[in-house]
Design an enzyme around this catalytic site. Structure first.
Site, PDB file in Angstrom:
ATOM      1  N   GLN A 182      36.753  47.083  48.531  1.00  0.00           N
ATOM      2  CA  GLN A 182      37.949  46.267  48.783  1.00  0.00           C
ATOM      3  C   GLN A 182      37.847  45.501  50.098  1.00  0.00           C
ATOM      4  OE1 GLN A 182      40.596  45.597  46.888  1.00  0.00           O
ATOM      5  NE2 GLN A 182      40.067  46.963  45.210  1.00  0.00           N
TER       6      GLN A 182
ATOM      7  N   SER B  82      31.175  45.279  45.620  1.00  0.00           N
ATOM      8  CA  SER B  82      31.314  44.788  44.252  1.00  0.00           C
ATOM      9  C   SER B  82      31.744  43.328  44.260  1.00  0.00           C
ATOM     10  CB  SER B  82      32.364  45.644  43.531  1.00  0.00           C
ATOM     11  OG  SER B  82      32.584  45.140  42.237  1.00  0.00           O
TER      12      SER B  82
ATOM     13  N   CYS C 134      50.736  56.210  33.322  1.00  0.00           N
ATOM     14  CA  CYS C 134      51.711  56.715  32.369  1.00  0.00           C
ATOM     15  C   CYS C 134      51.019  57.760  31.506  1.00  0.00           C
ATOM     16  CB  CYS C 134      52.204  55.561  31.508  1.00  0.00           C
ATOM     17  SG  CYS C 134      53.585  56.025  30.492  1.00  0.00           S
TER      18      CYS C 134
HETATM   19  N1  PLP Z   1      35.793  51.284  44.832  1.00  0.00           N
HETATM   20  C1  PLP Z   1      36.965  50.663  45.036  1.00  0.00           C
HETATM   21  C2  PLP Z   1      37.695  50.908  46.319  1.00  0.00           C
HETATM   22  C3  PLP Z   1      37.488  49.798  44.084  1.00  0.00           C
HETATM   23  O1  PLP Z   1      38.663  49.199  44.292  1.00  0.00           O
HETATM   24  C4  PLP Z   1      36.749  49.578  42.898  1.00  0.00           C
HETATM   25  C5  PLP Z   1      37.270  48.671  41.850  1.00  0.00           C
HETATM   26  O2  PLP Z   1      38.164  48.951  41.112  1.00  0.00           O
HETATM   27  C6  PLP Z   1      35.531  50.247  42.716  1.00  0.00           C
HETATM   28  C7  PLP Z   1      35.089  51.088  43.708  1.00  0.00           C
HETATM   29  C8  PLP Z   1      34.706  50.064  41.480  1.00  0.00           C
HETATM   30  O3  PLP Z   1      34.068  48.830  41.465  1.00  0.00           O
HETATM   31  P1  PLP Z   1      33.551  48.186  40.085  1.00  0.00           P
HETATM   32  O4  PLP Z   1      34.764  47.792  39.334  1.00  0.00           O
HETATM   33  O5  PLP Z   1      32.715  47.022  40.494  1.00  0.00           O
HETATM   34  O6  PLP Z   1      32.758  49.232  39.392  1.00  0.00           O
END
Ligand code: PLP
Length: 381
Positions: free
Chosen positions: A179, A199, A325
């Site tokens: 993030q 990512s 949910c």
């Molecule tokens: N770590 C965090 C803090 C994330 O917000 C996300 C995404 O949802 C991920 C890991 C996973 O990343 P990816 O969706 O690229 O597998």
């Protein structure tokens, strides 16, 4: 009706320039980067160029970047790959209860293999205690994993201080920066980070690609077996196109980043001011200052969050909740539960996250829609 997307922490639109940067690698420079002929060499050179851009963005060198299929794989590779390779040094890991499931479930899988994991608690602002981290360290500890910024609240963990605390210890330090990357300046050397997961789809790059920075000299067991790509750390043909899109997106994200932060602080202020002026009862979750600018998590006491989200969607506004949910009942997310217990506050939380394309007008429209919906739901009178 103009639809307003305020869910950039979930995923982001690909920046048009990043999309453009990928095109040649789908249609003309399509060689396999491992092939030795002209087509392959061309792809390999492009891949290396992308790797260099990614490395420089975090203060690393190109050979310290392992391309993966996203943040989850990068987290898994760091944690499982390191733990399995170094279990002769100890079988204890430390992380925090508010981590993403890409970290938590990797730790859970290691527990099934006989590793022991300490999950640090957080305070009501979402931060771990460095003192508790210090106390949790043992001679058996081989890895500490703490996220740079939380995906639900945007709260920043004290990663630099945590890394400094581990200096004299055998343990390595991994951070899930999925993030934070593109929203904050991150330099792995200055911060003392050994491994960093990222990512692309969180910073306006394509989905399904990411990378793990691995400090030179650190050995990992691979998760995938096959070819010897990525210096045998990640088998499988690399996507030259996705890497090019990710590199261009990150370059763009870091351009005028401080200016974008200021703009997002304004968005945040605007939305909160409108809600206050409208007489809405709400409370903001997470640390007041140690946080990202683009994530705003608000609880609306008395509101059924599922209904709220559905009504906002009907008004054209896409946000997300921190709750799941389960069998018809609303359960607060593990992050908000860790901060506030099983409470109304956790169950009534909505995450607004800003990014490419967000405008001040969006904030005004969102606040107006919220007032209408809360009145309709009889939460606001
Ligand atoms: N770590 C965090 C803090 C994330 O917000 C996300 C995404 O949802 C991920 C890991 C996973 O990343 P990816 O969706 O690229 O597998």
């Amino acid at each position: 009706m103009e639809r307003i997307y305020l869910d950039h922490a979930a995923t982001t639109p690909v920046h048009p320039k990043a999309a453009e940067a990928m095109m040649p690698y789908f249609t003309s420079v399509y060689g396999n980067p491992s092939s030795t002929h002209h087509f392959g060499r061309e792809s390999k050179a492009a891949l290396q160029q992308s790797r260099k851009v990614l490395a420089e963005a975090v203060g690393a060198s190109a050979d310290e970047i392992v391309l993966t299929a996203g943040g989850t794989e990068a987290d898994n590779l760091a944690i499982m790959g390191y733990a399995r390779r170094h279990q002769h040094l100890g079988r204890h890991l430390i992380t925090a209860v508010t981590e993403h499931h890409g970290v938590l479930h990797a730790c859970g899988a290691l527990e099934k293999e006989g590793f022991r994991v300490t999950y640090l608690d957080v305070d009501s602002e979402g931060r771990i205690s460095l003192e508790e981290l210090k106390q949790a360290l043992t001679d058996e500890t081989i890895l500490v994993s703490l996220m740079t910024a939380n995906n639900e609240t945007g709260v920043l963990q004290p990663v630099q201080e945590a890394a400094a605390l581990l200096k004299e210890h055998q343990t390595v330090f991994h951070t899930d920066a999925v993030q934070a990357l593109g929203k904050r300046r991150l330099n792995v050397t200055e911060l003392g980070i050994d491994m960093l997961a990222a990512s692309a789809h969180k910073f306006n790059g394509p989905n399904g690609t990411g990378f793990l920075y691995v400090r030179k000299g650190i050995q990992l067991d691979p998760l995938l077996y096959g070819g010897s790509q990525e210096r045998k750390r990640r088998a499988g043909t690399e996507s030259t196109a996705l890497a090019a899109g990710m590199a261009e997106a990150l370059r763009l994200a870091l351009e005028n980043m401080e200016q974008k932060q200021l703009e997002q602080e304004r968005f945040r202020h605007l939305l909160l001011t409108h809600l206050e002026q409208g007489g809405v009862e709400f409370v903001v979750n997470g640390h007041r200052h140690e946080r990202l600018s683009n994530v705003l998590n608000i609880s609306f006491p008395g509101a059924n969050v599922e209904q709220l989200l559905m009504n906002l969607d009907l008004e054209g506004i896409a946000v997300s909740s921190g709750s799941a949910c389960t069998a018809g009942s609303i359960e607060a997310s593990h992050v908000l539960t860790a901060m506030h217990g099983d409470s109304e506050r956790g169950r009534s939380a909505v995450r607004f996250s800003f990014g490419l394309g967000t405008t001040e007008a969006h904030m005004e429209q969102t606040a107006a829609a919220l007032l209408r919906v809360l009145q309709r739901m009889k939460v606001l009178h």
